[in-house]
Design a protein around this motif. Structure first.
Motif, short mmCIF file in Angstrom:
data_model
loop_
_atom_site.label_atom_id
_atom_site.label_comp_id
_atom_site.label_asym_id
_atom_site.label_seq_id
_atom_site.Cartn_x
_atom_site.Cartn_y
_atom_site.Cartn_z
N PHE A 57 -11.02 37.98 -20.32
CA PHE A 57 -9.78 37.22 -20.25
C PHE A 57 -9.67 36.37 -21.50
N GLU A 58 -8.60 36.57 -22.27
CA GLU A 58 -8.40 35.86 -23.54
C GLU A 58 -9.61 36.02 -24.46
N CYS A 59 -10.07 37.26 -24.58
CA CYS A 59 -11.17 37.65 -25.47
C CYS A 59 -12.52 37.04 -25.09
N ARG A 60 -12.66 36.60 -23.85
CA ARG A 60 -13.91 36.02 -23.39
C ARG A 60 -14.33 36.62 -22.07
N PRO A 61 -15.60 36.84 -21.81
CA PRO A 61 -16.74 36.55 -22.67
C PRO A 61 -16.82 37.54 -23.84
N THR A 62 -17.54 37.14 -24.86
CA THR A 62 -17.76 38.01 -26.02
C THR A 62 -18.66 39.15 -25.60
N ILE A 63 -18.23 40.36 -25.92
CA ILE A 63 -19.03 41.54 -25.58
C ILE A 63 -19.84 41.93 -26.81
N ASP A 64 -21.13 41.69 -26.76
CA ASP A 64 -22.00 42.05 -27.88
C ASP A 64 -23.16 42.91 -27.38
N ARG A 65 -23.96 43.38 -28.29
CA ARG A 65 -25.08 44.27 -27.96
C ARG A 65 -26.04 43.61 -26.97
N GLU A 66 -26.33 42.34 -27.18
CA GLU A 66 -27.27 41.62 -26.31
C GLU A 66 -26.77 41.61 -24.86
N LEU A 67 -25.48 41.35 -24.66
CA LEU A 67 -24.93 41.34 -23.31
C LEU A 67 -25.00 42.73 -22.69
N LEU A 68 -24.62 43.74 -23.45
CA LEU A 68 -24.63 45.12 -22.94
C LEU A 68 -26.05 45.56 -22.57
N GLU A 69 -27.02 45.19 -23.37
CA GLU A 69 -28.42 45.55 -23.08
C GLU A 69 -28.93 44.85 -21.84
N SER A 70 -28.36 43.68 -21.52
CA SER A 70 -28.84 42.93 -20.35
C SER A 70 -28.17 43.36 -19.04
N LEU A 71 -27.21 44.28 -19.11
CA LEU A 71 -26.50 44.73 -17.90
C LEU A 71 -26.70 46.24 -17.71
N PRO A 72 -27.80 46.66 -17.08
CA PRO A 72 -28.11 48.08 -16.98
C PRO A 72 -27.15 48.88 -16.10
N ASN A 73 -26.46 48.25 -15.17
CA ASN A 73 -25.55 48.96 -14.27
C ASN A 73 -24.08 48.80 -14.64
N LEU A 74 -23.82 48.30 -15.83
CA LEU A 74 -22.45 48.09 -16.27
C LEU A 74 -21.73 49.43 -16.45
N LYS A 75 -20.55 49.52 -15.83
CA LYS A 75 -19.77 50.76 -15.90
C LYS A 75 -18.46 50.60 -16.66
N VAL A 76 -17.84 49.40 -16.57
CA VAL A 76 -16.52 49.23 -17.15
C VAL A 76 -16.32 47.80 -17.64
N ILE A 77 -15.58 47.70 -18.73
CA ILE A 77 -15.13 46.41 -19.25
C ILE A 77 -13.61 46.42 -19.11
N ALA A 78 -13.08 45.50 -18.33
CA ALA A 78 -11.64 45.42 -18.10
C ALA A 78 -11.07 44.31 -18.98
#
Length: 159
Positions: A57-78
């Motif tokens: 929402f309004e470009c937050r939270p920032t989606i970076d490599r560190e966040l993606l690596e910490s979420l193993p079950n992440l399927k979608v970014i809306a």
């Protein structure tokens, strides 16, 4: 995710200056379990496995490599805004995560504002408003000055 449990969505916060609007959060809560970034960072080990999506929402939270690596079950970014320029789509897709967007969500309001700005410019609305608030001593200007041109048909490109 246990049966009957809502899917978990990571958001920056609810309310405040950068959080998801409270009305929108109430709507999201009907379908998702909302986890704020503060909750996530406070209990990363437990939360990281629950989160299946991130609501930007309004470009937050920032989606970076560190966040993606910490979420193993992440399927979608809306993404709730128009455009995805703030997201590194190649990096996100390398994690097998999909990105959604709302490309036409504000098309009509944007067109309305564009038309309003063009008409205000052609009719010199801002200048007229300034003169009005400066008081009667500033009315040495010909009143037609504030009306712009008589015929706007050739004065606004695209109309």
């Amino acid at each position: 995710m246990a049966e009957g449990e809502l899917p978990a969505v990571l958001i920056l916060d609810i309310g405040g200056t950068h959080g998801v609007l409270e009305d929108l959060a109430a709507l999201l809560k009907k379908h998702f379990h909302l986890i704020t970034m503060k909750e996530f960072l406070g209990n990363k080990e437990e939360m990281r496995k629950k989160i299946q999506s991130v609501f930007v929402f309004e470009c937050r939270p920032t989606i970076d490599r560190e966040l993606l690596e910490s979420l193993p079950n992440l399927k979608v970014i809306a993404n709730s805004g128009v455009g995805v320029d703030h997201l590194d789509l190649k990096m996100i897709s390398s994690f097998g995560v999909k990105v959604t967007n709302t490309p036409h969500a504000v098309a009509d309001p944007t067109a309305d504002i564009g038309m309003a700005l063009m008409l205000a410019s052609a009719r010199r609305l801002v200048e007229g408003s300034v003169l009005h608030f400066l008081g009667p001593s500033c009315f040495f200007v010909i009143p037609r000055f504030c009306c712009g041109r008589d015929d706007l048909s050739e004065s606004i490109f695209g109309m």
